[in-house]
Every structure is written in structure tokens, then in C-alpha cells.
Write an enzyme that holds these catalytic residues in place. Structure first.
Site, PDB file in Angstrom:
ATOM      1  N   GLN A 208       0.762  -1.210   0.013  1.00 54.03           N
ATOM      2  CA  GLN A 208       0.145  -0.008   0.241  1.00 54.03           C
ATOM      3  C   GLN A 208       0.891   1.323   0.064  1.00 54.03           C
ATOM      4  O   GLN A 208       0.757   2.059  -0.763  1.00 54.03           O
ATOM      5  CB  GLN A 208      -0.804  -0.112   1.127  1.00 54.03           C
ATOM      6  CG  GLN A 208      -1.926  -1.070   1.283  1.00 54.03           C
ATOM      7  CD  GLN A 208      -2.880  -1.180   2.579  1.00 54.03           C
ATOM      8  OE1 GLN A 208      -2.167  -1.604   3.549  1.00 54.03           O
ATOM      9  NE2 GLN A 208      -3.982  -0.641   2.767  1.00 54.03           N
ATOM     10  N   LEU A 389      -5.029  -3.610 -11.642  1.00 51.04           N
ATOM     11  CA  LEU A 389      -4.141  -4.984 -11.275  1.00 51.04           C
ATOM     12  C   LEU A 389      -3.914  -4.790  -9.810  1.00 51.04           C
ATOM     13  O   LEU A 389      -4.083  -5.930  -9.087  1.00 51.04           O
ATOM     14  CB  LEU A 389      -3.319  -5.226 -12.100  1.00 51.04           C
ATOM     15  CG  LEU A 389      -2.307  -6.516 -11.857  1.00 51.04           C
ATOM     16  CD1 LEU A 389      -1.787  -7.206 -13.215  1.00 51.04           C
ATOM     17  CD2 LEU A 389      -1.227  -6.161 -11.028  1.00 51.04           C
ATOM     18  N   TYR A 390      -3.320  -3.962  -9.175  1.00 49.49           N
ATOM     19  CA  TYR A 390      -2.797  -3.836  -8.143  1.00 49.49           C
ATOM     20  C   TYR A 390      -3.612  -3.598  -7.031  1.00 49.49           C
ATOM     21  O   TYR A 390      -3.257  -3.327  -5.744  1.00 49.49           O
ATOM     22  CB  TYR A 390      -1.689  -2.777  -7.910  1.00 49.49           C
ATOM     23  CG  TYR A 390      -0.399  -3.247  -7.540  1.00 49.49           C
ATOM     24  CD1 TYR A 390      -0.218  -3.507  -6.123  1.00 49.49           C
ATOM     25  CD2 TYR A 390       0.634  -2.901  -8.146  1.00 49.49           C
ATOM     26  CE1 TYR A 390       1.075  -3.875  -5.739  1.00 49.49           C
ATOM     27  CE2 TYR A 390       1.947  -3.261  -7.733  1.00 49.49           C
ATOM     28  CZ  TYR A 390       2.319  -3.960  -6.546  1.00 49.49           C
ATOM     29  OH  TYR A 390       3.414  -3.967  -6.092  1.00 49.49           O
ATOM     30  N   HIS A 393      -6.910  -6.566  -2.353  1.00 47.37           N
ATOM     31  CA  HIS A 393      -7.636  -6.459  -0.940  1.00 47.37           C
ATOM     32  C   HIS A 393      -7.598  -7.615  -0.219  1.00 47.37           C
ATOM     33  O   HIS A 393      -7.767  -7.547   0.920  1.00 47.37           O
ATOM     34  CB  HIS A 393      -9.231  -5.827  -1.208  1.00 47.37           C
ATOM     35  CG  HIS A 393      -9.352  -4.766  -2.300  1.00 47.37           C
ATOM     36  ND1 HIS A 393      -9.685  -5.250  -3.525  1.00 47.37           N
ATOM     37  CD2 HIS A 393      -9.217  -3.529  -2.264  1.00 47.37           C
ATOM     38  CE1 HIS A 393      -9.594  -3.934  -4.221  1.00 47.37           C
ATOM     39  NE2 HIS A 393      -9.367  -2.867  -3.414  1.00 47.37           N
TER      40      HIS A 393
END
Length: 612
Positions: A208, A389-390, A393
Site C-alpha cells: 500500500q 491489477l494492484y 484487497h
């Protein structure tokens, strides 16, 4: 040129036959209905990265230049292409080799062969990303605006053409399934599933923190725009993404950043001392509102933790530079320290972060000199597809364990005092020992962050991303022939078939999350094969990796250069705390793995979600 209504079908397999005839059938359907001719490029007729160009009122041409293929649809291989394709193993084979035979890899990693293989990996991956960029959300064709306007995210594939018979081109239903329904049925977690690779929360929060320096969608301008004009690793999440914010965070003494001291330890300053805009609930006391480079990092203690570590590292490096260069002014100390931290970040990402994520026994190596003899462009643009894509979760647990104490999401969010109360060492230790969830395979997302996944699906539709199978082909993988092949589950496949109508209409993000994972892996083949090229191109495309920058003088001399070349996650932590805790991106093998299963909370709709 596209065919007419009476074109005879050659003797081909059904899938290939459908591919070749789709534009002609689309044209015939439009003519028989008496409507305007639909764009034949809606059927994605051009294969092997051929570019589809509509011609006249219903025809098309495929530009096969430098694809290694010829023919109307770029399907006829040239001799060397045919031989290379015949001999080239599949991505699944490569993955199997790289994740097995550890003894052999131990030998390879100790020889020059490691460098050879690393160079091949970097070249093969980076060549899959177009450089300079080609498309963006406003331009589905090559244009100067798509190249020069860095306010846009770029794109690997152009948007679905306007006016297609279905939202995904020509295949599937005329209306896509409800995004909320998709998320609740296929993505919502019912039971926590630990990542079999042993990924922990230290990794999750690093992901993150790291990515939010270049994933900064500008909602005011539109979903295809970004506020992160650096388009790569520039540490804007530490220093701010503009000069005004940077100046508000700087101490303007000895090159250092502002800080506060709590119980003898350095932490980010309060917003009172560094008056940058931060996103906090109005009820949070001002003394608990920390000022950081990224305005939303106050949301999670894990993000505050990494901001603290990099703040301490920056000021530590400034002390070293000041000692070596007593005549340097504040500006040169600051700018050189920033370059050193950028280098440290890339080193940690490749050799710790990507190494863990890949599961490879080949030891990845950060050495820009491996590419100095190759044609390589030292510039990067962040793509919409990489941003989509990133959104991982699934890494987030159902609750958070800090020194044996369990915290719900409600208790965890915006709890900046948790960092100062427990201290850096305790949070690092706790996050390193708590296992993260699996990302791929479906039903992996906690209810508290499901709304973010819904937003990603909705965004992909606004941006008209091409179908999942088109991206598999673009990155050298075979398209899935059925939902059963994608998921490996009959019931789930049947439901998806009912909702989408055709595997070639499956959406990009949904496909990534529902694809069956590799054995004992965090996600499936497509996430690896599509994500890795974006990642490695972005990292090695950084200016500090170029021959002009990659030298000791850039980093203040041999000492600064050595800081970059020997950086690691463990050093980042242990050089900036009093007592080194257990720190890793993987839970310890022998320790008790914490995987709490607290009942899910429902956050208020006003709560922002930055959880990957």
C-alpha cells in the site's frame, strides 16, 4: 481488409474460425438489421499485437509491423517466429522450473549464470510494456497527446471501441452484471484463507505504502487521470507530490525533514508543525493528526509505520552525508538523500518484495549495469491496467493483532496513536508475524473493503477496458476457452457463464481475481505475467538506473552508493530502531501464525478505503 457476408469459412478449429469471421459476421448483422455499420475492430480481429484500423464504412486493416506475423489478421507466422513459438515453453512451465529444484538454484545463484538469467528476465519482461506509451483513455490510437500529456494514465491496450454491439466488443451479454452483485457473489470473503506463501501484514502495508506514490487517480479530472506526475518511484508519498507540500514537510536544516519526538523516538510531525492537507475525521484531535507526504496515509497505522521508517532513514542518511560533506548546503543534502532513498526503495522492492511475491528460487538482483549494453528507455508511465491489477484487497485480515491484542477495523482505522503508543518495534514485530490473506481464487475480500473492489469494477467499465482474454493474449498467454478452465470450479463457472454469456466477455479485474491460483501461491498465472512486466519496467526505467546516474557521485560518493547497493527491508528497520525486531515479508516458519477471524464490521459509507 475485412471479409464480406458470403465469405466461405476455412477448415479451422471453432475458436480460430470465430476469431476470423467475427468482423464479417458483425458487418452482416448490421447490414441485415438496416443499421449503421458497426466498427469491425470491436471483434479484436488483429492478433499478436497487430493494430486494428477501421477502413471505409465497414472494413478494417491489421498493421502487423514488427509482430513477426503476416496475413489479414496477423496470424501467419514468419519462419523465425514459427520456430521460436514452437520451442518456447509456456509461462506455466517457466513458473514451475523457477519454483522447484531449490538445490539446483542454490548452485546457479552462486555463479555468473544468475546475472545472465536476471538480464534475460528483465529484458523479456520490460519488452512487453510499450515505451514510449501508445494509448490512453481518450485516445485509442497513437497520438502526440497520448504520449506527451502525463496527466493521463497510459494504457497497454486501447479502450473497447465506441458503438460496439456489446460492452466488451461483440461477445457476451448486452449488459454487464451488476458490480455489487459480482463482488458479493464472487469476491466477498466468507472464511479467512491464509496465503499459502506465508505473506504477512508487513508485506501488505508495504504494498500500500509503496504503490500510492504513483497510483493517485485524479477523480476531479476523470478516472483516466493521475495526480502523480512522476509516474514511478519518486518517493512523492514521503516528500509530497508538489514543491509546496515538500517545503511544508522539510526542516530546511541539514537536508532533513520535519519530525516530532515522542518518548525519545522520532515520528512524523503534527499538521500543526507541518501544515499540509491530510485526510482525517474531524473528531480526531489535532495532536494525533500526523503530517505525511501522502494525504491519506493517516488512515492506517501500517502506513504511518512505513512513513516513520522512511522519515527516520532520510534524516539518518542526511547525518551521514553531512559528516562526509560538511560544506554542502541544506538543498544538496536533501536532494542527494532523496536519490539514495529512491535507490534503497528499488533495491528493497526487487530483492525483498518481488522476490517473496514471485516464490522463485532464482535470487533476484538489483543491478542496473545488467542492462547497460541493451536498448532500454529510462522513462516510465503508469498504466491504467497496472493500477487496476494492484488492488490486492485480499491481503487484509479480518482483524489486526498487536502484541496479542485484537483490533477490529473500526478500532484500527485512523488510530495514529497506536504507532506512538506501541512504538515502531512492536508494530513491525506484530505485522511481521500476522499472516495475510490470499488474493486470487475468489471470495477473498473482507466485507470492510469490498466497496473498493466494487469501485474498481465500475472504474474499469468507465474506462472501457478490453476483456480479460485480450490481455492474456497481449502478455503471451493462451486465452481461456471456458469459465471452467479459468476457475477450476464447475458451480462458479456455471454462474459466470450465466452472467457474462461468454468467456471472451469476462472483465479484466474480475478475471484476475477469479483465476485459479498457482499451487501454493497467492494468486494465478495472469497476475504474475501481466503484473511483473509493469513492475520491472517501472523500477529499472527509473533515471537513477541509467548509465548517467548510476555512479557514486550521484549518491554523494562511495558511502552513499554503498547504502543503496546494500539496502534491505531488515536494514531499513533495524538501523532506525533501538532494538531490532523480527522483520520480514513472510511469517516465521516456527512461530505461531496469527490469523484472527473476528466478525466483520460494516464501516460507515463516509469512511475512505485505502486498503490496497
Amino acid at each position: 481488409m475485412g471479409g464480406g457476408c458470403r465469405a466461405r469459412a476455412p477448415a479451422l478449429p471453432p475458436r480460430a474460425l470465430r476469431l476470423l469471421l467475427a468482423p464479417a459476421l458483425l458487418l452482416c448483422a448490421a447490414r441485415s438489421a438496416g443499421t449503421a455499420t458497426a466498427n469491425p475492430c470491436c471483434a479484436y480481429p488483429c492478433q499478436h499485437q497487430g493494430v486494428c484500423v477501421s477502413v471505409g464504412l465497414g472494413g478494417y486493416e491489421c498493421d502487423c509491423t514488427r509482430t513477426g506475423y503476416t496475413g489479414p489478421n496477423c496470424t501467419t507466422p514468419e519462419l523465425w517466429t514459427w520456430l521460436r513459438t514452437l520451442l518456447k515453453p509456456s509461462p506455466a512451465f517457466y513458473h514451475f522450473i523457477l519454483t522447484h529444484f531449490q538445490g539446483l538454484w542454490d548452485i546457479i545463484n552462486a555463479t555468473f549464470v544468475r546475472d545472465m538469467l536476471m538480464r534475460l528476465v528483465l529484458i523479456a519482461r520490460a519488452n512487453l510494456i510499450p515505451s514510449p506509451p501508445t494509448f490512453n483513455s481518450a485516445y485509442g490510437y497513437v497520438s502526440w497527446e497520448a504520449y506527451a500529456n502525463v496527466s493521463y494514465y497510459t494504457r497497454v491496450l486501447p479502450p473497447v471501441p465506441d458503438g460496439c454491439p456489446t460492452p466488451m466488443g461483440t461477445r457476451g451479454r448486452k449488459q454487464l452484471p451488476d458490480a455489487q452483485l459480482l463482488a458479493e457473489r464472487f469476491l466477498l470473503r466468507h472464511k479467512f484463507e491464509a496465503d499459502p506463501q506465508g505473506t504477512n501484514l508487513m508485506f501488505a502495508f508495504f504494498a500500500q505504502h509503496f504503490t500510492h506514490q504513483f497510483f493517485k487517480t485524479s477523480g476531479k479530472m476523470g478516472r483516466g487521470f493521475t495526480k502523480a506526475l512522476g509516474h514511478g518511484v519518486d518517493l512523492g508519498h514521503l516528500y509530497g507530490d508538489n514543491l509546496q507540500r515538500q517545503h511544508q514537510l522539510r526542516l530546511f536544516r541539514d537536508g532533513k525533514l520535519k519530525f516530532q519526538v515522542v518518548d525519545g523516538e522520532m515520528y512524523p510531525p503534527t499538521v500543526a508543525d507541518a501544515p499540509v492537507h491530510m485526510v482525517y475525521p474531524p473528531a480526531l484531535p489535532k495532536e494525533q493528526q500526523m503530517a505525511m507526504g501522502q494525504e491519506v496515509f493517516g488512515l492506517l497505522p501500517g502506513l504511518c509505520l512505513y512513513s516513520t521508517l522512511w522519515l527516520r532513514e532520510h534524516n539518518r542518511v542526511c547525518d551521514i552525508l553531512k559528516q562526509e560533506h560538511p560544506t554542502w548546503d541544506d538543498e544538496q543534502l536533501f536532494q542527494t538523500a532523496r536519490l539514495i532513498l529512491i535507490g534503497e526503495t528499488i533495491k528493497i522492492v526487487i530483492e525483498d518484495y518481488v522476490q517473496h511475491l514471485s516464490g522463485y528460487f532464482l535470487s533476484l538482483k538489483f543491478d542496473p549495469e545488467l542492462l547497460f549494453g541493451e536498448q532500454f528507455q529510462y522513462r516510465n508511465r503508469i498504466a491504467v491496467e497496472f493500477n487496476q491489477l494492484y488492488h490486492w484487497h485480499g491481503l487484509m485480515p479480518d482483524s489486526f493483532i498487536i502484541q496479542g491484542e485484537e483490533y477490529s477495523y473500526e478500532q484500527f482505522l485512523y488510530n495514529t496513536s497506536m504507532l506512538t503508543d506501541y512504538g515502531v518495534e512492536a508494530l513491525v514485530e506484530s505485522f511481521s508475524r500476522q499472516i495475510a490473506g490470499r488474493i486470487g481464487g475468489g471470495q477473498t475480500i473482507n466485507a470492510n473493503v469490498l466497496n473498493v473492489a466494487v469501485g474498481v469494477i465500475q472504474e474499469s467499465r468507465q474506462l472501457r477496458l478490453q476483456p480479460f482474454n485480450e490481455y492474456r493474449k497481449r502478455f503471451g498467454m493462451k486465452p481461456y476457452a471456458s469459465f471452467q478452465e479459468l476457475t477450476g470450479e464447475e458451480e462458479k463457472a456455471a454462474e459466470l457463464e450465466e452472467l457474462y454469456g461468454d468467456i471472451d466477455a469476462l472483465e479484466f479485474y474480475v478475471g484476475l481475481l477469479l483465476e485459479k491460483p498457482h499451487p501454493n501461491s497467492i494468486f494465478g498465472e495472469s497476475m504474475v505475467e501481466i503484473g511483473a512486466p509493469f513492475s520491472l519496467k517501472g523500477l529499472l526505467g527509473n533515471p537513477i538506473c541509467s548509465p548517467e546516474y548510476w555512479k557514486p557521485s550521484t549518491f554523494g560518493g562511495a558511502t552513499g552508493f554503498e547504502i543503496v547497493k546494500t539496502a534491505s527491508l531488515k536494514k531499513l528497520v533495524c538501523l532506525n530502531v533501538k532494538k531490532c525486531p523480527y522483520v520480514s515479508f513472510r511469517v516465521p516458519d516456527t512461530a505461531e501464525v496469527l490469523s484472527p477471524s473476528l466478525s466483520s464490521f460494516s464501516l460507515s459509507s463516509s469512511s475512505p478505503s485505502l486498503l490496497l
